[in-house]
Design a protein around this motif. Structure first.
Motif, short mmCIF file in Angstrom:
data_model
loop_
_atom_site.label_atom_id
_atom_site.label_comp_id
_atom_site.label_asym_id
_atom_site.label_seq_id
_atom_site.Cartn_x
_atom_site.Cartn_y
_atom_site.Cartn_z
N ILE A 1 2.20 1.82 -3.48
CA ILE A 1 1.16 2.34 -4.37
C ILE A 1 0.94 3.82 -4.12
CG2 ILE A 1 -1.31 2.24 -4.92
CD1 ILE A 1 -1.19 -0.77 -4.37
N GLN A 2 0.90 4.21 -2.86
CA GLN A 2 0.71 5.61 -2.52
C GLN A 2 1.87 6.47 -3.04
OE1 GLN A 2 0.19 5.32 1.73
NE2 GLN A 2 -2.06 5.26 1.57
N VAL B 1 0.84 -1.20 0.00
CA VAL B 1 0.00 0.00 0.00
C VAL B 1 0.87 1.25 0.00
CG1 VAL B 1 -1.63 1.36 1.38
CG2 VAL B 1 -1.99 -1.10 1.10
N ALA C 1 -7.35 0.69 1.26
CA ALA C 1 -6.58 -0.52 1.57
C ALA C 1 -5.76 -0.31 2.84
CB ALA C 1 -5.67 -0.87 0.39
N GLY C 2 -5.18 0.87 2.98
CA GLY C 2 -4.41 1.17 4.19
C GLY C 2 -5.27 1.15 5.43
N ILE D 1 -6.59 5.93 -7.81
CA ILE D 1 -5.58 5.07 -7.19
C ILE D 1 -5.31 5.50 -5.76
CG2 ILE D 1 -3.13 4.41 -7.24
CD1 ILE D 1 -3.25 4.50 -10.27
N ASP D 2 -5.24 6.81 -5.56
CA ASP D 2 -4.98 7.34 -4.22
C ASP D 2 -6.10 6.96 -3.27
OD1 ASP D 2 -3.41 8.93 -2.40
OD2 ASP D 2 -4.98 10.45 -2.54
N SER E 1 -5.91 3.19 -2.49
CA SER E 1 -4.78 2.87 -1.61
C SER E 1 -5.06 3.30 -0.18
CB SER E 1 -3.50 3.53 -2.13
OG SER E 1 -3.60 4.95 -2.08
N ARG E 2 -5.78 4.41 -0.03
CA ARG E 2 -6.15 4.85 1.32
C ARG E 2 -7.11 3.86 1.97
NH1 ARG E 2 -7.18 11.42 0.82
NH2 ARG E 2 -5.00 12.00 0.40
#
Length: 232
Positions: A172-173, A169, A221-222, A214-215, A218-219
């Motif tokens: 990706i960020q 993650v 997922a985090g 995407i951002d 990824s957030r």
């Protein structure tokens, strides 16, 4: 009194060669190990009732013993599927200091002997059943130790996976941030180019939308990774 410290010599290769029994399929190693404790107590109760002449309980005890034995073979065969540390942990549990393997193997042999004697009407069946009952606490303690070992392995695995997920993650960020910078610069260049930069502006805007998505993903997922870590 018969000792239940007979040597244990399961054949993991033979066990894994055939199909997984339905009562094992889908169960995690921790749940399977925990179920062994329940099965051991059920078997003992069924055997005691069978010794009193309950034919249905005799058949039930035989089924429980078969499930118990197959599950035990499966648990010990998992050393071939675990990483080096996990495999060593299981070997130490069953063959090392705790000597759970021989203890459980002896319990299975004693249980089988009791059921065979009950079915044959052997007058010694009562004594054998009494031995089985006398070893209840030792067997239950051994199975508890095995369950703890599998639980620790599962937790270690989960921690490792969570650490890896957190790292992915983060990567990706990082990529998303770099893409945002590229998108912003592209939009600036497109604006400077005026009419000639219209097509380039469309591409830049699309890239901006993609990086924003995407951002956001990824957030999420985090956040999920953090909630899972806290729940564990």
């Amino acid at each position: 009194m018969t000792s239940i410290a007979a040597p244990l010599s399961p054949n993991p290769a033979a066990h894994s060669a055939g199909p997984t029994p339905p009562h094992i399929a889908g169960l995690s190693l921790v749940n399977l190990a925990a179920r062994q404790r329940m099965l051991s107590q059920r078997m003992i109760l069924q055997t005691v009732l069978a010794a009193q002449g309950d034919g249905a309980r005799l058949q039930a005890a035989q089924r429980s013993l078969r499930m118990f034995s197959e599950s035990q073979q499966h648990l010990q065969a998992t050393v071939a599927q675990l990483d080096a540390d996990g495999a060593q942990r299981i070997r130490d549990t069953y063959e090392g200091t705790h000597r759970i393997g021989p203890l459980v193997a002896g319990f299975v042999q004693l249980m089988q002997q009791a059921l065979t004697q009950i079915e044959a009407g052997n007058p010694r069946a009562g004594d054998t059943v009494a031995e089985v009952v006398a070893h209840t606490d030792r067997v239950l303690e051994a199975l508890n130790t095995a369950t703890t070992a599998f639980d620790e392995i599962a937790r270690t695995r989960a921690d490792a996976l969570m650490k890896e997920l957190t790292g992915i993650v983060g990567d990706i960020q990082g990529v998303a941030k770099e893409a945002k910078v590229v998108s912003f610069n592209a939009q600036v260049m497109a604006a400077r180019a005026g009419v000639h930069g219209r097509e380039f502006a469309v591409v830049a805007n699309t890239l901006s939308d993609i990086t924003t998505e995407i951002d956001q993903l990824s957030r999420k997922a985090g956040e999920l990774a953090e909630r899972s870590r806290r729940a564990g």
